[in-house]
Design a protein around this motif. Structure first.
Motif, PDB file in Angstrom:
ATOM      1  N   GLY A  19       0.777  -1.236   0.000  1.00  0.00           N
ATOM      2  CA  GLY A  19       0.000   0.000   0.000  1.00  0.00           C
ATOM      3  C   GLY A  19       0.804   1.278   0.000  1.00  0.00           C
ATOM      4  N   LYS A  63       4.167   0.960  -4.381  1.00  0.00           N
ATOM      5  CA  LYS A  63       5.226   0.249  -5.121  1.00  0.00           C
ATOM      6  C   LYS A  63       4.826   0.009  -6.579  1.00  0.00           C
ATOM      7  N   SER A  64       3.591  -0.489  -6.787  1.00  0.00           N
ATOM      8  CA  SER A  64       3.170  -0.772  -8.163  1.00  0.00           C
ATOM      9  C   SER A  64       3.026   0.506  -8.971  1.00  0.00           C
ATOM     10  N   THR A  65       2.578   1.557  -8.300  1.00  0.00           N
ATOM     11  CA  THR A  65       2.455   2.855  -8.974  1.00  0.00           C
ATOM     12  C   THR A  65       3.837   3.312  -9.436  1.00  0.00           C
TER      13      THR A  65
HETATM   14  P1  ADP Z   1       1.495  -1.079  -3.491  1.00  0.00           P
HETATM   15  O1  ADP Z   1       1.963  -1.625  -4.797  1.00  0.00           O
HETATM   16  O2  ADP Z   1       2.627  -0.600  -2.626  1.00  0.00           O
HETATM   17  O3  ADP Z   1       0.551  -1.954  -2.751  1.00  0.00           O
HETATM   18  P2  ADP Z   1      -0.088   0.759  -5.092  1.00  0.00           P
HETATM   19  O4  ADP Z   1       0.880   1.294  -6.085  1.00  0.00           O
HETATM   20  O5  ADP Z   1      -1.050  -0.291  -5.539  1.00  0.00           O
HETATM   21  O6  ADP Z   1       0.688   0.279  -3.782  1.00  0.00           O
HETATM   22  O7  ADP Z   1      -0.841   1.999  -4.483  1.00  0.00           O
HETATM   23  C1  ADP Z   1      -1.898   1.876  -3.542  1.00  0.00           C
HETATM   24  C2  ADP Z   1      -2.957   2.929  -3.851  1.00  0.00           C
HETATM   25  O8  ADP Z   1      -2.400   4.217  -3.626  1.00  0.00           O
HETATM   26  C3  ADP Z   1      -3.402   2.905  -5.303  1.00  0.00           C
HETATM   27  O9  ADP Z   1      -4.774   3.206  -5.340  1.00  0.00           O
HETATM   28  C4  ADP Z   1      -2.611   4.019  -5.952  1.00  0.00           C
HETATM   29  O10 ADP Z   1      -3.280   4.605  -7.049  1.00  0.00           O
HETATM   30  C5  ADP Z   1      -2.476   4.997  -4.808  1.00  0.00           C
HETATM   31  N1  ADP Z   1      -1.256   5.808  -4.891  1.00  0.00           N
HETATM   32  C6  ADP Z   1       0.014   5.385  -4.941  1.00  0.00           C
HETATM   33  N2  ADP Z   1       0.882   6.420  -4.994  1.00  0.00           N
HETATM   34  C7  ADP Z   1       0.106   7.546  -4.979  1.00  0.00           C
HETATM   35  C8  ADP Z   1       0.394   8.953  -5.009  1.00  0.00           C
HETATM   36  N3  ADP Z   1       1.655   9.412  -5.050  1.00  0.00           N
HETATM   37  N4  ADP Z   1      -0.656   9.796  -4.984  1.00  0.00           N
HETATM   38  C9  ADP Z   1      -1.942   9.333  -4.916  1.00  0.00           C
HETATM   39  N5  ADP Z   1      -2.278   8.043  -4.882  1.00  0.00           N
HETATM   40  C10 ADP Z   1      -1.262   7.145  -4.903  1.00  0.00           C
END
Ligand code: ADP
Length: 349
Positions: free
Chosen positions: A112, A115-117
């Motif tokens: 959360g 990371k994927s973003t």
């Molecule tokens: P992880 O891979 O670490 O579990 P994600 O990349 O899936 O995390 O991100 C979790 C949520 O947070 C997603 O809905 C994503 O769109 C949101 N998110 C991630 N980075 C940002 C950011 N910088 N600003 C706004 N929302 C973000």
């Protein structure tokens, strides 16, 4: 002196270049304790002559120091490893993925944190520098690359039975998400999960790539280790939020990768602040945690990404923010800067 005791002692011998020992890798095939003679037989699959040499020496240093072992005989059977693609197939041995010049992993200590973003936007921003880029979602339990690139197609296999990656926004994509039904619960654990992931990495027809970005599952467990020990990862980027709980886990991730000799390229502080329309910054998760942590860990801080509504919306709708011109969006600009740094740190030639 008993064979069990000898086996236990051999746990001190690491497989060269790995954090795991030769016993847990299953390489010690036989231990015999005869009066005045201790014999161990080890089987290694490798093409590198230095590996058996090193194991031979390390076994001797451990066993020769034990009392009551008599003469120590270390026999090593070296089996030729299959060529690059199947290098790890049986036992151990990192190998490169054919056609892929550089492999960059994106990791996080906890879920959360974005990371994927980061992985998705880094892939897009690297491609914008003119590189050919692939993105592999290695998270069996929460695959999100499919969603972030807005694709639900099923990949097909080629004549060699390799999976042909999908393409979106100029990036080659592979994700567990492509192979699953929308709501199917994924309950693959332990060795099965490891095998699936290895298959992912090995059986995708990436063809020519300058960079393959691996979106690792969150955390610092076996699966992450397996991945970075299956293929030669050139470096890992660790994503964290500035919050203490995330930083603690990021620290664990840094030390885990350091232990297995995967270079940590640096930290990315995500959700670093929120900027309102009037330009005031709110540090919702605390201020500067990533900056301080990078200093403390002596790794570069590769970027600071603010919380941004459009970034979230674009992630959900399949068009990562880095597709927007960096001149028009600060978050896109931040990802393009990270990509430029990665290109310099890990050039693809
Ligand atoms: P992880 O891979 O670490 O579990 P994600 O990349 O899936 O995390 O991100 C979790 C949520 O947070 C997603 O809905 C994503 O769109 C949101 N998110 C991630 N980075 C940002 C950011 N910088 N600003 C706004 N929302 C973000």
């Amino acid at each position: 002196m008993s064979p069990d005791f000898i086996r236990e002692a051999l746990r001190q011998v690491r497989y060269p270049g790995f954090s795991r020992d030769i016993v847990s890798f299953g390489l010690v095939k036989e231990v015999r304790c005869d009066p005045g003679l201790t014999t161990v037989r080890i089987e290694i699959q490798t093409r590198d002559p230095k590996v058996p040499e090193q194991v031979f020496q390390d076994c001797h240093s451990v066993l020769d120091a034990l009392p009551d072992v008599g003469t120590v005989k270390v026999e090593i059977d070296v089996k030729d490893a299959p060529a690059a693609a199947g290098g790890l197939a049986g036992t151990v041995g990192k190998s490169s993925i054919p056609g892929v010049k550089r492999i960059i992993a994106v990791a996080s200590g906890k879920g959360g944190v974005g990371k994927s973003t980061v992985a998705a936007n880094l892939a897009v921003a690297l491609a914008a520098t003119g590189a050919t880029v692939g993105l592999c979602d290695c998270d069996l339990y929460g695959p999100s690359v499919a969603q972030m690139f807005g694709t639900r197609e099923r990949p097909l296999a080629n004549e060699q039975d390799e999976i042909i990656p999908l393409q979106a926004h100029g990036i080659k994509l592979m994700s567990m998400g492509f192979l699953l039904e929308d709501r199917s619960p994924v309950i693959v654990r332990g060795p099965m999960a490891t095998r699936y992931t290895q298959q992912f990495l090995r059986q995708v027809a990436w063809e020519d790539l300058d960079y393959l970005v691996l979106d690792l599952p969150p955390g610092t467990g076996d699966i992450q280790l397996t991945i970075v020990q299956t293929v030669s990862v050139d470096g890992v980027i660790i994503v964290t939020t500035p919050q203490e709980v995330a930083l603690i886990d990021a620290r664990k991730a840094v030390s885990m990768f350091a232990k297995v000799n995967v270079p940590v390229l640096g930290l990315i502080e995500n959700m670093a602040w929120f900027e309102c329309d009037a330009g005031k910054r709110y540090f919702l998760f605390g201020e500067g945690g990533g900056v301080r942590e990078a200093e403390a860990l002596e790794v570069p801080l590769l970027g600071r990404i603010p919380i941004d509504i459009e970034t979230r919306e674009r992630g959900d709708s399949g068009a990562p923010i880095a597709l927007v011109s960096p001149a028009h969006h600060k978050v896109s600009a931040a990802f393009h800067e990270v990509a430029a740094r990665i290109r310099t740190m890990v050039p693809a030639g």
